[in-house]
Structures are given as C-alpha cells and as structure tokens.
Design a protein around this motif. Sequence first.
Motif, PDB file in Angstrom:
ATOM      1  N   LYS A   1      -3.572 -24.223  -9.337  1.00 52.48           N
ATOM      2  CA  LYS A   1      -3.412 -24.793  -7.993  1.00 52.48           C
ATOM      3  C   LYS A   1      -4.776 -25.147  -7.397  1.00 52.48           C
ATOM      4  N   ALA A   2      -5.726 -24.227  -7.491  1.00 53.16           N
ATOM      5  CA  ALA A   2      -7.063 -24.478  -6.956  1.00 53.16           C
ATOM      6  C   ALA A   2      -7.738 -25.636  -7.679  1.00 53.16           C
ATOM      7  N   SER A   3      -7.537 -25.736  -8.984  1.00 53.92           N
ATOM      8  CA  SER A   3      -8.129 -26.837  -9.761  1.00 53.92           C
ATOM      9  C   SER A   3      -7.575 -28.181  -9.325  1.00 53.92           C
ATOM     10  N   LEU A   4      -6.280 -28.248  -9.121  1.00 57.43           N
ATOM     11  CA  LEU A   4      -5.661 -29.509  -8.692  1.00 57.43           C
ATOM     12  C   LEU A   4      -6.133 -29.915  -7.301  1.00 57.43           C
ATOM     13  N   ILE A   5      -6.097 -28.978  -6.367  1.00 58.47           N
ATOM     14  CA  ILE A   5      -6.498 -29.291  -4.990  1.00 58.47           C
ATOM     15  C   ILE A   5      -7.963 -29.716  -4.934  1.00 58.47           C
ATOM     16  N   SER A   6      -8.840 -28.942  -5.563  1.00 56.56           N
ATOM     17  CA  SER A   6     -10.260 -29.295  -5.500  1.00 56.56           C
ATOM     18  C   SER A   6     -10.565 -30.537  -6.328  1.00 56.56           C
ATOM     19  N   GLY A   7      -9.822 -30.753  -7.401  1.00 54.88           N
ATOM     20  CA  GLY A   7     -10.000 -31.972  -8.193  1.00 54.88           C
ATOM     21  C   GLY A   7      -9.676 -33.223  -7.400  1.00 54.88           C
ATOM     22  N   PHE A   8      -8.565 -33.174  -6.657  1.00 55.91           N
ATOM     23  CA  PHE A   8      -8.210 -34.309  -5.805  1.00 55.91           C
ATOM     24  C   PHE A   8      -9.259 -34.524  -4.714  1.00 55.91           C
ATOM     25  N   ASP A   9      -9.820 -33.444  -4.192  1.00 59.34           N
ATOM     26  CA  ASP A   9     -10.854 -33.567  -3.169  1.00 59.34           C
ATOM     27  C   ASP A   9     -12.098 -34.255  -3.732  1.00 59.34           C
ATOM     28  N   VAL A  10     -12.499 -33.891  -4.940  1.00 56.25           N
ATOM     29  CA  VAL A  10     -13.669 -34.519  -5.567  1.00 56.25           C
ATOM     30  C   VAL A  10     -13.410 -36.008  -5.800  1.00 56.25           C
ATOM     31  N   VAL A  11     -12.222 -36.360  -6.280  1.00 55.32           N
ATOM     32  CA  VAL A  11     -11.882 -37.772  -6.503  1.00 55.32           C
ATOM     33  C   VAL A  11     -11.887 -38.532  -5.182  1.00 55.32           C
ATOM     34  N   ARG A  12     -11.319 -37.929  -4.145  1.00 53.88           N
ATOM     35  CA  ARG A  12     -11.290 -38.567  -2.817  1.00 53.88           C
ATOM     36  C   ARG A  12     -12.707 -38.843  -2.327  1.00 53.88           C
ATOM     37  N   ARG A  13     -13.582 -37.891  -2.492  1.00 55.07           N
ATOM     38  CA  ARG A  13     -14.971 -38.064  -2.051  1.00 55.07           C
ATOM     39  C   ARG A  13     -15.689 -39.128  -2.878  1.00 55.07           C
ATOM     40  N   ALA A  14     -15.398 -39.181  -4.158  1.00 55.35           N
ATOM     41  CA  ALA A  14     -16.042 -40.164  -5.032  1.00 55.35           C
ATOM     42  C   ALA A  14     -15.591 -41.583  -4.721  1.00 55.35           C
ATOM     43  N   LEU A  15     -14.330 -41.743  -4.339  1.00 54.53           N
ATOM     44  CA  LEU A  15     -13.788 -43.073  -4.087  1.00 54.53           C
ATOM     45  C   LEU A  15     -14.003 -43.572  -2.661  1.00 54.53           C
ATOM     46  N   HIS A  16     -14.361 -42.688  -1.764  1.00 50.81           N
ATOM     47  CA  HIS A  16     -14.613 -43.070  -0.372  1.00 50.81           C
ATOM     48  C   HIS A  16     -16.069 -42.769  -0.027  1.00 50.81           C
ATOM     49  N   PRO A  17     -16.932 -43.769  -0.171  1.00 53.41           N
ATOM     50  CA  PRO A  17     -18.368 -43.544   0.047  1.00 53.41           C
ATOM     51  C   PRO A  17     -18.714 -43.079   1.458  1.00 53.41           C
ATOM     52  N   ARG A  18     -17.836 -43.314   2.420  1.00 51.10           N
ATOM     53  CA  ARG A  18     -18.121 -42.873   3.788  1.00 51.10           C
ATOM     54  C   ARG A  18     -18.010 -41.359   3.940  1.00 51.10           C
ATOM     55  N   LEU A  19     -17.277 -40.721   3.045  1.00 54.13           N
ATOM     56  CA  LEU A  19     -17.177 -39.267   3.087  1.00 54.13           C
ATOM     57  C   LEU A  19     -18.461 -38.693   2.502  1.00 54.13           C
ATOM     58  N   THR A  20     -19.254 -38.129   3.374  1.00 54.25           N
ATOM     59  CA  THR A  20     -20.549 -37.625   2.926  1.00 54.25           C
ATOM     60  C   THR A  20     -20.407 -36.247   2.292  1.00 54.25           C
ATOM     61  N   LEU A  21     -21.325 -35.949   1.434  1.00 58.46           N
ATOM     62  CA  LEU A  21     -21.384 -34.640   0.795  1.00 58.46           C
ATOM     63  C   LEU A  21     -22.441 -33.804   1.496  1.00 58.46           C
ATOM     64  N   TYR A  22     -22.208 -32.528   1.530  1.00 61.41           N
ATOM     65  CA  TYR A  22     -23.162 -31.586   2.089  1.00 61.41           C
ATOM     66  C   TYR A  22     -23.414 -30.494   1.054  1.00 61.41           C
ATOM     67  N   PRO A  23     -24.088 -30.843  -0.049  1.00 59.35           N
ATOM     68  CA  PRO A  23     -24.305 -29.860  -1.109  1.00 59.35           C
ATOM     69  C   PRO A  23     -25.182 -28.713  -0.632  1.00 59.35           C
ATOM     70  N   ASP A  24     -24.920 -27.563  -1.209  1.00 57.75           N
ATOM     71  CA  ASP A  24     -25.688 -26.382  -0.826  1.00 57.75           C
ATOM     72  C   ASP A  24     -25.531 -25.317  -1.903  1.00 57.75           C
ATOM     73  N   LEU A  25     -26.351 -24.301  -1.794  1.00 59.57           N
ATOM     74  CA  LEU A  25     -26.214 -23.111  -2.623  1.00 59.57           C
ATOM     75  C   LEU A  25     -25.651 -21.995  -1.749  1.00 59.57           C
ATOM     76  N   VAL A  26     -24.616 -21.334  -2.237  1.00 60.54           N
ATOM     77  CA  VAL A  26     -23.973 -20.258  -1.503  1.00 60.54           C
ATOM     78  C   VAL A  26     -24.216 -18.963  -2.269  1.00 60.54           C
ATOM     79  N   ASP A  27     -24.750 -17.967  -1.581  1.00 61.26           N
ATOM     80  CA  ASP A  27     -24.906 -16.644  -2.182  1.00 61.26           C
ATOM     81  C   ASP A  27     -23.647 -15.843  -1.898  1.00 61.26           C
ATOM     82  N   TYR A  28     -23.079 -15.274  -2.951  1.00 60.90           N
ATOM     83  CA  TYR A  28     -21.846 -14.512  -2.818  1.00 60.90           C
ATOM     84  C   TYR A  28     -22.013 -13.156  -3.497  1.00 60.90           C
ATOM     85  N   PRO A  29     -22.059 -12.066  -2.706  1.00 64.73           N
ATOM     86  CA  PRO A  29     -22.165 -10.742  -3.298  1.00 64.73           C
ATOM     87  C   PRO A  29     -20.821 -10.337  -3.916  1.00 64.73           C
TER      88      PRO A  29
END
Length: 139
Positions: A38-66
């Motif tokens: 489920k998580a793979s499908l949802i996040s996969g569609f989100d990545v495709v949506r972002r790739a196909l819509h150049p107006r959707l900006t990315l905010y890449p970052d590094l997240v520290d998770y203990p």
Amino acid sequence: MESWILGVPAVLMAAWVSGHARRFSISGGVRFTGFFLKASLISGFDVVRRALHPRLTLYPDLVDYPLSLSTEAARIFMADAVSLLPGTLSANLAEANLTVHVLDRNMPILAELRALEKRVAAMLEVDDRPLASMRGDVR
C-alpha cells in the motif's frame, strides 16, 4: 509489478532464513507485506505526479530518525525497506539512528517511518517499546 510479486516474498523469506533474525511472525509478515505494498503504491503515484507536474516543487532533505528496534538485523531490514519505498532512500545507518533522504520534507515522514518500524518489529518479533514516545526531528 512482477518484481514486487516476487521481491516482497523473497525479502520476507530472506529475513526469516537469516541467522540474525531469530524469530519471525507469519501474521506480522503478512501485515507488513500489505502495509508495504500500500505504501509503495501511494508513494509511487506521488513520485509520478511530481515528475509529470513541473509546478509541484520538491523539498528534498535528510531526516534523522532514531530507531527503537532492539536488534541489528531488524534495523538493517528497516533501512532496506525504507530504500524500497519511492521518494525515500536510506542514506546512513549508524547504531540506532537512520538518516533518510526524502523528496519532500513537508510530507509526514516521521509518522510514516514510525508506522514502518512498528510493522518491522511485529514481523521480526523484536522489542520496540520506545516507540510509545515521540522522537526525532527533521534537520
């Protein structure tokens, strides 16, 4: 899709067979597989949506998770599982801290990592008691 059908069961079996994973819950593995797909499908569609819509900006970052997982094998499995989800990549695993590269820091990354960690703990039957407390911040 064929790779997921073969890959997810292979990963689960590898975790079960591994000498590091002393215990494995079949029901936890089934729940993990459902959650992961489920998580793979949802996040996969989100990545495709972002790739196909150049107006959707990315905010890449590094997240520290203990991590709260009590075994090294469980922490390694968690890092590998995070890297298989679209839009995330395990950048570093040091002791009980996982650094994850994300495409959008505004997404609920910490909540998603906590949910994944709980599924990994249930599947590998490892201690995850510290999960009850709120932890981690985005850098």
